[in-house]
Design a protein around this motif. Structure first.
Motif, PDB file in Angstrom:
ATOM      1  N   ARG A 135      17.765  43.534  27.090  1.00  0.00           N
ATOM      2  CA  ARG A 135      16.230  43.021  27.463  1.00  0.00           C
ATOM      3  C   ARG A 135      15.953  41.499  27.130  1.00  0.00           C
ATOM      4  O   ARG A 135      15.147  40.910  27.785  1.00  0.00           O
ATOM      5  CB  ARG A 135      15.222  44.120  26.624  1.00  0.00           C
ATOM      6  CG  ARG A 135      15.285  45.339  27.207  1.00  0.00           C
ATOM      7  CD  ARG A 135      14.341  46.348  26.460  1.00  0.00           C
ATOM      8  NE  ARG A 135      14.419  47.556  27.026  1.00  0.00           N
ATOM      9  CZ  ARG A 135      15.208  48.454  27.130  1.00  0.00           C
ATOM     10  NH1 ARG A 135      16.461  48.197  26.690  1.00  0.00           N
ATOM     11  NH2 ARG A 135      14.900  49.588  27.812  1.00  0.00           N
ATOM     12  N   LEU A 136      16.445  40.888  26.167  1.00  0.00           N
ATOM     13  CA  LEU A 136      16.523  39.373  25.811  1.00  0.00           C
ATOM     14  C   LEU A 136      17.136  38.558  27.049  1.00  0.00           C
ATOM     15  O   LEU A 136      16.497  37.788  27.393  1.00  0.00           O
ATOM     16  CB  LEU A 136      17.159  39.210  24.571  1.00  0.00           C
ATOM     17  CG  LEU A 136      16.347  39.391  23.058  1.00  0.00           C
ATOM     18  CD1 LEU A 136      17.041  39.061  22.037  1.00  0.00           C
ATOM     19  CD2 LEU A 136      14.858  38.768  23.148  1.00  0.00           C
ATOM     20  N   LEU A 174      11.296  44.528  17.317  1.00  0.00           N
ATOM     21  CA  LEU A 174      11.821  43.351  17.700  1.00  0.00           C
ATOM     22  C   LEU A 174      11.388  42.536  19.392  1.00  0.00           C
ATOM     23  O   LEU A 174      11.238  41.415  19.357  1.00  0.00           O
ATOM     24  CB  LEU A 174      13.587  43.407  17.976  1.00  0.00           C
ATOM     25  CG  LEU A 174      14.208  43.799  16.492  1.00  0.00           C
ATOM     26  CD1 LEU A 174      15.614  44.041  16.713  1.00  0.00           C
ATOM     27  CD2 LEU A 174      14.159  42.436  15.546  1.00  0.00           C
ATOM     28  N   LEU A 175      11.352  43.544  20.052  1.00  0.00           N
ATOM     29  CA  LEU A 175      10.875  42.964  21.443  1.00  0.00           C
ATOM     30  C   LEU A 175       9.474  42.560  21.346  1.00  0.00           C
ATOM     31  O   LEU A 175       9.157  41.539  22.045  1.00  0.00           O
ATOM     32  CB  LEU A 175      11.006  44.084  22.635  1.00  0.00           C
ATOM     33  CG  LEU A 175      12.383  44.527  23.029  1.00  0.00           C
ATOM     34  CD1 LEU A 175      12.376  45.491  23.958  1.00  0.00           C
ATOM     35  CD2 LEU A 175      13.130  43.204  23.413  1.00  0.00           C
ATOM     36  N   ALA A 223      18.024  49.202  12.013  1.00  0.00           N
ATOM     37  CA  ALA A 223      18.556  49.106  13.795  1.00  0.00           C
ATOM     38  C   ALA A 223      19.915  49.571  13.631  1.00  0.00           C
ATOM     39  O   ALA A 223      20.787  48.918  12.700  1.00  0.00           O
ATOM     40  CB  ALA A 223      18.502  47.633  14.199  1.00  0.00           C
ATOM     41  N   VAL A 266      13.837  48.694  18.327  1.00  0.00           N
ATOM     42  CA  VAL A 266      13.879  47.842  19.709  1.00  0.00           C
ATOM     43  C   VAL A 266      12.547  47.432  20.017  1.00  0.00           C
ATOM     44  O   VAL A 266      12.192  46.307  20.468  1.00  0.00           O
ATOM     45  CB  VAL A 266      14.335  48.812  20.686  1.00  0.00           C
ATOM     46  CG1 VAL A 266      14.115  48.275  21.902  1.00  0.00           C
ATOM     47  CG2 VAL A 266      15.490  49.191  20.588  1.00  0.00           C
ATOM     48  N   ARG A 267      11.424  48.398  19.674  1.00  0.00           N
ATOM     49  CA  ARG A 267      10.148  47.991  20.226  1.00  0.00           C
ATOM     50  C   ARG A 267       9.581  46.822  19.082  1.00  0.00           C
ATOM     51  O   ARG A 267       8.872  46.043  19.443  1.00  0.00           O
ATOM     52  CB  ARG A 267       9.099  49.245  20.008  1.00  0.00           C
ATOM     53  CG  ARG A 267       9.128  50.308  21.113  1.00  0.00           C
ATOM     54  CD  ARG A 267       7.834  51.099  21.079  1.00  0.00           C
ATOM     55  NE  ARG A 267       7.721  51.865  19.705  1.00  0.00           N
ATOM     56  CZ  ARG A 267       8.080  53.252  19.558  1.00  0.00           C
ATOM     57  NH1 ARG A 267       8.936  53.803  20.236  1.00  0.00           N
ATOM     58  NH2 ARG A 267       7.653  53.428  18.536  1.00  0.00           N
ATOM     59  N   ASP A 280      20.509  50.104  19.323  1.00  0.00           N
ATOM     60  CA  ASP A 280      19.445  49.420  19.386  1.00  0.00           C
ATOM     61  C   ASP A 280      19.665  48.189  19.489  1.00  0.00           C
ATOM     62  O   ASP A 280      19.003  47.195  20.229  1.00  0.00           O
ATOM     63  CB  ASP A 280      18.682  49.651  17.904  1.00  0.00           C
ATOM     64  CG  ASP A 280      18.153  51.007  17.742  1.00  0.00           C
ATOM     65  OD1 ASP A 280      17.924  51.723  18.602  1.00  0.00           O
ATOM     66  OD2 ASP A 280      18.330  51.386  16.544  1.00  0.00           O
ATOM     67  N   CYS A 318      18.946  41.158  11.389  1.00  0.00           N
ATOM     68  CA  CYS A 318      18.327  42.411  11.236  1.00  0.00           C
ATOM     69  C   CYS A 318      18.662  43.022   9.635  1.00  0.00           C
ATOM     70  O   CYS A 318      18.018  43.795   9.184  1.00  0.00           O
ATOM     71  CB  CYS A 318      18.538  43.382  12.273  1.00  0.00           C
ATOM     72  SG  CYS A 318      17.655  42.984  13.884  1.00  0.00           S
ATOM     73  N   VAL A 335      18.267  45.659  22.596  1.00  0.00           N
ATOM     74  CA  VAL A 335      17.599  44.508  22.727  1.00  0.00           C
ATOM     75  C   VAL A 335      18.116  43.174  23.204  1.00  0.00           C
ATOM     76  O   VAL A 335      17.561  42.416  23.898  1.00  0.00           O
ATOM     77  CB  VAL A 335      17.502  44.094  21.070  1.00  0.00           C
ATOM     78  CG1 VAL A 335      16.843  42.670  20.643  1.00  0.00           C
ATOM     79  CG2 VAL A 335      16.562  45.320  20.198  1.00  0.00           C
ATOM     80  N   THR A 336      19.361  42.837  23.016  1.00  0.00           N
ATOM     81  CA  THR A 336      20.115  42.053  23.716  1.00  0.00           C
ATOM     82  C   THR A 336      20.168  42.111  25.258  1.00  0.00           C
ATOM     83  O   THR A 336      19.823  41.274  25.986  1.00  0.00           O
ATOM     84  CB  THR A 336      21.629  41.785  23.164  1.00  0.00           C
ATOM     85  OG1 THR A 336      22.202  43.218  23.502  1.00  0.00           O
ATOM     86  CG2 THR A 336      21.746  41.669  21.615  1.00  0.00           C
ATOM     87  N   ALA A 364      13.018  46.538  11.710  1.00  0.00           N
ATOM     88  CA  ALA A 364      14.184  46.158  12.325  1.00  0.00           C
ATOM     89  C   ALA A 364      15.471  46.178  11.353  1.00  0.00           C
ATOM     90  O   ALA A 364      16.616  46.426  11.858  1.00  0.00           O
ATOM     91  CB  ALA A 364      14.362  44.806  12.690  1.00  0.00           C
TER      92      ALA A 364
END
Length: 637
Positions: A196-197, A274-275, A185, A271-272, A189, A173, A193-194, A182
């Protein structure tokens, strides 16, 4: 044949239209055996309803996409309790996770200004098609590399939540060619992300794929993912490990749903971004690997094509809806009825505000007109407040006719729910109106519109989603967010009873031809046979080739599915080469591997010593990837 049905948040436990469609499909295709692999999004498993499944559903496996990863779903090879991943596993994870993150969190050269100086040696080529191929290949290398790591050593969820994963994501990033959104970040953040990944990649660590002692997706003939996203991941791994054909059905495109949910999600911009990039890359890989993709309408099909789906492998199959509850509703009579009906789930996307303003215009031309808004609030947390706002607006628009907008008969606008004494059933709701109105600004496949067509009602709808495709000339369509146009169309039908009757009869005939359960089941019955005929069940596992090496479809007898020595009489274990993945374009080209992120030490990845650059390609002989995979009690090597 054996079908592996892959679901997320629906069948067989949850309720809703996704559950109903899967249940109708399974019960309609009684000639096949189904194994259900369900990803659950409900944090309260004890509250989930249990559905009585038919006998030909042989197996049901469940796994959560929330909370801690349950020990019962970890791989059998991860039996070394208390042992953290070693240096080799952490180095391998850093390489593959770096490939994954670099693929979706960077932009190719030439797509925008470079904020960090000149391009380093080995950056992806600037040609758009080559860049897209480079990103797709590298995403696949990272995704399947993580899957192989989870399959061989386990412990992937802990590695995805480790400090090493955060450092790798941070390096990408804050490095060259990072996504513009990103680059700002922060640590919180990156942690979000991690986390949710890890949830999104949880299917990589499930024990659904089979090994020497257990059965799983390695034994099915076809994987049918009933949605994209996480539900398709097990199908991708089954395709990778065993060559199992993958069928993807999307009646609501998951990537579109992700974008629609972004404004309401309490997430920061990095975050939005990257996801969304990860979901887009996953959708592209799913469409690239699927043998066939069946969108539910042309609107969904356009989304899939935009995400890289091949037109030759797209086939529209409309959702199957049960017409029986509406069969008793008579066609609309050409009488003087002036009742408008809106049926659905009350939420901001339905734009009832515009409908109420349009009805105020209708009342000027048709003073006897009435509007019945029938439906409750859904899962949207804004829905109760939106409903209250609509009730107040109705009272303000017609102040001299009622003091309470919820009282039927006093105000020309009534708010009702299915199951009330005035509206016992859904069919009664449609039967009570002369014209059915749909006023949405966001719509996928308009199910309420099809139900109105089953009831033989003329409709007035806004041009959103698949509305025009569903209507097909049997109703009136106006632009969204245009109360005046909506009022003009409704007034025209209320003033012409004969036209209403003609449109209603045509609508019923169209719905019965295109949108019934029977046509849906017949379509998938043919698709199942077609895919199996074009993908002869693991030609290397059985002698399914003639003397010239041409595969012979259906060469494996049906009794090979039955466990037991009598079914394998005269059949010896045969040597098989496990499917070998595609060679990444960036690894095969002479230009070398792109250097997208700086080097990361193994201390940063959780181990000791020095690690090569994140995501570096691993050169190995193809024979090293030949492993033992179980196929119906046998082993292929």
């Amino acid at each position: 044949m054996r079908i592996g049905l892959l679901t997320e948040g629906g069948y067989p436990d949850a309720t809703g239209e996704s559950h109903a469609w899967c249940d109708r499909l399974v019960r309609g295709l009684t000639g096949h055996d189904f194994e259900v692999y369900a990803l659950s999004t409900d944090a309260r498993p004890e509250a989930r309803p249990r559905t009585a499944l038919p006998e030909h559903v042989r197996l049901v496996r469940r796994a959560p996409l929330w909370g801690d990863f349950p020990a019962g779903h970890r791989r059998a090879t991860d039996e070394r309790k208390g042992r953290s991943p070693g240096r080799r596993e952490r180095r391998r994870f850093a390489e593959r996770f770096g490939d994954l993150v670099t693929a979706f969190a960077t932009v190719p050269e030439g797509s925008g200004p470079r904020p960090y100086g000149d391009a380093p040696a080995g950056d992806p080529p600037s040609a758009p098609d080559t860049s897209a191929t480079w990103k797709a290949d590298r995403f696949a290398t990272g995704l399947y590399g993580l899957a192989e790591l989870a399959r061989e050593h386990g412990g992937l969820p802990a590695l995805l939540r480790s400090e090493g994963a955060v450092r790798i994501l941070e390096a990408v990033c804050h490095g060259p060619r990072a996504l513009p959104a990103a680059q700002s970040a922060q640590v919180n953040d990156l942690l979000a992300v991690t986390d949710r990944l890890e949830l999104a990649l949880r299917p990589l660590s499930l024990d659904w794929y089979g090994d020497r002692h257990t059965s799983g997706l390695g034994g099915v003939d076809l994987c049918h993912a009933t949605s994209g996203g996480a539900a398709a991941l097990p199908g991708l791994l089954a395709k990778r490990f065993f060559g199992t054909p993958l069928l993807v059905t999307e009646y609501g495109v998951r990537l579109r749903e992700h974008y629609l949910a972004r404004p309401a999600a309490p997430l920061s911009v990095p975050v939005r971004a990257l996801l969304a990039a990860f979901q887009g890359a996953l959708a592209a890989e799913t469409y690239a690997q699927a043998a066939l993709i069946t969108p539910g309408n042309t609107h969904a099909r356009r989304w899939q094509e935009r995400c890289g789906a091949d037109r030759a492998r797209l086939r529209t199959v409309y959702p199957g809806m049960d017409a029986a509850p509406f069969a008793a509703v008579a066609d609309a009579a050409p009488d003087g009825s002036k009742t408008l009906v809106w049926v659905g789930t009350v939420e901001p996307a339905k734009d009832l505000i515009a409908l109420l303003h349009a009805f105020a215009e209708i009342r000027k031309a048709e003073p006897a007109a009435t509007l019945r808004i029938i439906g409750g609030t859904g899962r949207d947390p804004r829905a109760p407040g939106y409903l209250a706002h609509c009730q107040v607006l109705a009272a303000q628009l017609f102040p001299d006719e009622a003091a309470d907008a919820r009282t039927v008969g006093e105000n020309p606008v009534s708010f009702e729910e299915i199951g009330s004494p005035e509206v016992p059933t859904l069919a009664d709701a449609y039967a009570s109106g002369a014209v059915v109105v749909l006023s949405s600004v966001i719509e996928g496949f308009p199910r309420s519109l099809v139900e109105a067509m089953f009831c033989g009602r003329a409709t007035v709808s806004t041009d959103t989603g698949a509305v025009c495709e569903v209507i097909g000339g049997t109703g009136l369509v106006v632009p969204p967010r245009n109360p005046r146009a909506l009022a003009a169309a409704c007034t025209a039908l209320l003033a012409d009873p004969d036209r209403r009757a003609r449109l209603g009869a045509a609508a019923r005939a169209r719905a019965l031809e295109l949108f019934t359960v029977e046509q849906n089941i017949a379509a998938f019955r043919g698709i199942y046979l077609e895919l199996i005929s074009h993908a002869p069940a693991r030609p290397a596992a059985c002698r399914t080739q003639d003397a010239h090496g041409v595969p012979r479809p259906f060469a494996r007898p049906a009794e090979s599915h039955v466990p037991g020595r009598w079914a394998a009489t005269g059949t010896a274990t045969r040597a098989v080469t496990a499917p070998v993945g595609r060679t990444p374009s960036w690894a095969a080209s002479g230009a070398g591997r792109p250097a997208a992120v700086p080097a990361v030490t193994s201390e940063e990845a959780g181990g000791g010593g020095t690690v090569r650059e994140v995501g570096q390609a691993v050169r190995r002989d193809d024979s090293a990837s030949h492993q033992a995979w179980p196929v119906r009690g046998r082993e292929q090597w």
